[in-house]
Design an enzyme around this catalytic site. Structure first.
Site: not given
Ligand code: XUL
Ligand code: CO
Length: 434
Positions: A97, A100
């Protein structure tokens, strides 16, 4: 960063927990190597950013990158660790993501700047190691602004920010050569109909997806779009409940030609299905895209995201995948986290090895089952009444209620045959033990 050396294939007899017993990347199974069949991927969020916290306590994970204080230094150290892990574990792909890989900072603008910096670093590592991006996605659920949803929010400004996040996540996914782009509807659902306009939310969600499709065309992103169904958590009613629900949504809004399914084991079981059921349904509709490989706990009612070690599940998953002609652009992404008590860095190795071996063994068993046409022959025989006579007429659409009724009245009693479930389960066991 990790004290563990390169993980090697030692084969079936090995008792070394830091070696593969089944995953031998270059071994040919049927028409492809194991590496080509399995397309393993590491999930950045669990493996690099997971802290091991739960609602009752703080994080427990011992991670070398936590020695830094500047969030960008932490992010850079994570990239280095990610590639070391992938190289040592022989994992060819990764997924992330946006949130992240880079700190969100204090504004959307700062977040995007941080993403550009990390993307450039990742690109160099990818070039040096040959590792590839299976898919990218946007985290449109953690930030408090998504309290009422992202593409299904009641707040139009939040909808715009969600679009900005997906646009940027698509940009960096393309920049890194990502093979897919995933939508998991984190907060796309609702808690109560007392305050929810479901029709408006679903229309807006579909509009959002169409804009993503249009933007992909505009920037020349050729990756496959995937929707990842989940029935509940975080919201009580997630709109992408399961494969069947998502198929209905895609067809209603004319999106089915642009999307496939990313099926996750623990999401399937939360919906009351097996992983095989979800893969099968997606496959027969031509929509099997990719897999988030993990497993839940039979006794717990939430998404525990454990590493996949259940051989029945991996075998029947590989059975469906082989019948699908492979995963094509998709892969087996370990959307799985080590338990809170497995806090040492070595546990990341044990966990991935266990998951990779479970799928490699599953692949070998599934291949033999298909080669011997064990269930296929039995199933074909079971439906053989549709090969001739009235059955063939039904298949060919040559009957109506009147002709069927006339035929039924002429019957002199019927004879059903046993489904032989236990016999088949026994045969499956024999193939697995072999
Ligand atoms: C959440 C989940 C996500 C998606 C990507 O349950 O599975 O991590 O895989 O957003
Ligand atoms: Co997932």
């Amino acid at each position: 960063m990790f004290k563990v050396d390169q993980i090697k294939f030692e084969g079936k007899g090995s008792r070394n927990p830091l070696a593969f017993k089944h995953y031998n990347p270059s071994e040919v199974v049927g028409n492809k190597t194991m590496e080509e069949h399995l397309r393993f991927s590491m999930a950045y969020w669990h493996t690099l950013t997971g802290e091991g916290s739960d609602p009752f306590g703080a994080g427990t994970m011992q991670r070398s990158w936590d020695s830094y204080t500047d969030p960008m230094d932490i992010a850079k150290a994570r990239v280095e660790a990610a590639f070391e892990l992938m190289v040592k574990l022989n994992i060819p792909f990764f997924c992330f993501h946006d949130a992240d890989i880079a700190p969100q900072g204090s504004s959307l603008r700062e977040f995007q700047k941080n993403l550009d910096t990390i993307t450039a670093i990742m690109k160099d590592y990818m070039k040096d190691t040959g590792k590839k991006l299976l898919w990218g996605t946007a985290n449109n659920f953690s930030n408090p602004r998504y309290v009422h949803g992202a593409a299904t929010t009641c707040n139009a400004d939040v909808y715009a920010i969600a679009a900005a996040q997906v646009k940027k996540a698509m940009d960096i996914t393309k920049e890194l050569g990502g093979e897919n782009y995933v939508f998991w509807g984190g907060r796309e659902g609702y808690e109560t109909l007392l305050n929810t306009d479901m029709k408006l939310e679903l229309d807006n969600l579909a509009g959002f997806m169409h804009m993503a499709v249009d933007y992909a065309k505009k920037i020349g992103f050729e990756g496959q779009f995937l929707i990842e169904p989940k029935p509940k958590e975080p919201t009580k009613h997630q709109y992408d409940f399961d494969t069947a629900t998502v198929i209905g949504f895609l067809k209603t809004y004319d999106l089915d030609k642009y999307f496939k399914m990313n099926i996750e084991t623990n999401h399937a079981t939360l919906a009351g299905h097996t992983l095989q059921h979800e893969l099968h349904l997606a496959r027969i509709n031509g929509l099997l895209g990719s897999v988030d490989a993990n497993q839940g706990d039979m006794l717990l009612g939430w998404d525990t995201d454990q590493f996949p070690t259940d051989l029945y599940t991996t075998t029947m998953a590989m059975y469906e995948i082989l019948k699908n002609g492979g995963l094509h652009k998709g892969g087996l992404n370990f959307d799985a986290k080590v338990r809170r008590g497995s806090f040492e860095p070595e546990d990341l190795f044990y966990a991935h090895i266990a998951g990779m071996d479970a799928f490699a063994k599953g692949l070998k068993v599934a291949h033999r089952l298909l080669e011997d046409k064990v269930f296929e022959n039995f199933t074909a025989q079971r439906y053989s009444s549709f090969n001739s006579g009235i059955g063939k007429k039904i298949i060919d659409g040559e009957v109506d209620f009147e002709s069927l009724s006339q035929y039924a009245l002429s019957l002199d009693g019927i004879r059903n045959e046993s489904g032989r479930q236990e016999m088949l389960e026994g045969i499956l066991n024999d193939y697995m033990i072999d």
